[in-house]
Design an enzyme around this catalytic site. Structure first.
Site, PDB file in Angstrom:
ATOM      1  N   GLY A 143      40.671  53.271   8.862  1.00 36.11           N
ATOM      2  CA  GLY A 143      39.440  52.680   9.392  1.00 36.11           C
ATOM      3  C   GLY A 143      38.284  53.641   9.286  1.00 36.11           C
ATOM      4  O   GLY A 143      38.308  54.583   8.490  1.00 36.11           O
ATOM      5  N   THR A 174      43.300  53.400   2.922  1.00 36.29           N
ATOM      6  CA  THR A 174      44.111  54.558   3.254  1.00 36.29           C
ATOM      7  C   THR A 174      45.554  54.132   3.407  1.00 36.29           C
ATOM      8  O   THR A 174      45.820  53.035   3.895  1.00 36.29           O
ATOM      9  CB  THR A 174      43.600  55.146   4.588  1.00 36.29           C
ATOM     10  OG1 THR A 174      42.343  55.740   4.338  1.00 36.29           O
ATOM     11  CG2 THR A 174      44.533  56.169   5.186  1.00 36.29           C
TER      12      THR A 174
HETATM   13  N1  ASP Z   1      40.040  56.514   7.651  1.00 37.45           N
HETATM   14  C1  ASP Z   1      39.735  56.879   6.287  1.00 37.45           C
HETATM   15  C2  ASP Z   1      38.625  57.885   6.282  1.00 37.45           C
HETATM   16  O1  ASP Z   1      37.716  57.762   7.084  1.00 37.45           O
HETATM   17  C3  ASP Z   1      39.346  55.731   5.442  1.00 37.45           C
HETATM   18  C4  ASP Z   1      40.329  54.598   5.408  1.00 37.45           C
HETATM   19  O2  ASP Z   1      41.088  54.416   6.346  1.00 37.45           O
HETATM   20  O3  ASP Z   1      40.364  53.890   4.390  1.00 37.45           O
HETATM   21  O4  ASP Z   1      38.631  58.754   5.450  1.00 37.45           O
END
Ligand code: ASP
Length: 290
Positions: A210, A158
């Site tokens: 996360g 992300t």
């Molecule tokens: N937090 C994001 C989600 O759960 C994923 C990520 O941080 O890569 O969609």
């Protein structure tokens, strides 16, 4: 993400992407621009870079689609905009900003968000624009390992940015494809104001990455701001406390924080986190691992 899963070429590509995003944000601020414009510019650069899980290069759902989530928030007014499940908007963060600025709502999803994008001239692309062979390979790997719907152990990517401008205002933006193998229709923490994204000039600006489900349950980004505002904790202290709470309910990840005083925190409980920061004194830092 560990040193073992990243070779030298991958490290160089990610570092170059981080530097480009840092430059994009820094150029805005150096020219007297707002924190809101800086986070928009930085996140757009990362959305267009196929190495990161947002925009082009977003991860696939279990059904093989790219469903994108994004949010943006201004600390001075606490105006916010967010979109979830968009499949045709090149830069979801721009659409989130348009939601914030061009209508009464904060959060639009799916077909309604796409129609809003078309009505407001936000760039539309064919879904193929987002798809990369590497993300497809990751989906196939997840399916072959029978890990279930989620790749919560494999990698996050992300993208997010926080900024503080010359006027002392802060802003935050976050954009993501979510988690590889997510169920279609699943929405993570990133576009949820207060969970993955929050900005308040009384505390700071926060963007999270996360295991989204636990970040939602912790109200992570708002919780960090609330701790700073109400208990006087530093950005580092508040970030560590909230990441510990997330750990206690089974989640891992990281956060970036900036305060109106210019204090920053880049904190994570994973083996690494793609990250970069710069300030007007010449500080410049790009890093991946702990
Ligand atoms: N937090 C994001 C989600 O759960 C994923 C990520 O941080 O890569 O969609």
């Amino acid at each position: 993400m560990t040193r073992k899963t990243f070779d030298a070429a991958a490290i160089a590509a990610h570092e170059a992407g981080l530097s480009a995003a840092l430059d994009a944000g820094r150029r805005v601020l150096a020219g007297g621009g707002t924190a809101l414009d800086a986070v928009t510019a930085a996140v757009c650069a990362l959305e267009d870079d196929p190495h990161f899980n947002a925009g082009r290069g977003a991860v696939f759902t279990y059904h093989g689609t790219n469903e994108l989530d994004a949010a943006i928030m201004a600390g001075d007014t606490r105006a916010a905009g967010a979109v979830a499940g968009v499949m045709h908007t090149r830069n979801p963060v721009k659409l989130a900003r348009t939601v914030m600025e061009a209508g009464p709502h904060v959060f639009l999803s799916g077909a309604g968000a796409e129609e809003f994008a078309r009505d407001h001239g936000v760039e539309h692309v064919d879904p193929d624009w987002f798809a990369t062979p590497e993300r497809w390979r990751q989906l196939e790997e997840l399916k072959s390992r029978k890990l279930g719907w989620f790749d919560s152990g494999m990698k996050y990517g992300t993208v997010g940015a926080v900024a503080r401008d010359a006027a002392g205002h802060v802003a935050a933006a976050t954009s993501t494809g979510g988690l590889t193998g997510k169920r279609w229709g699943r929405i993570g923490d990133s576009p949820l104001i207060g969970a993955g994204t929050y900005a308040d000039d009384r505390a700071g600006a926060v963007s999270c990455t996360g295991s989204g489900e636990q970040f939602i349950r912790a109200g992570a980004a708002h919780e960090i701001c609330a701790r700073m505002r109400l208990t006087g904790e530093s950005a580092d202290q508040a970030a560590a406390a909230v990441l510990a709470e997330i750990g206690a309910i089974g989640g891992v990840g990281g956060v970036i924080v900036v305060t109106p005083a210019g204090e920053t925190a880049l904190a994570f409980t994973t083996p690494g986190m793609f990250r970069a920061r710069a300030d007007s004194t010449g500080l410049e830092e790009v890093a991946i691992f702990a």
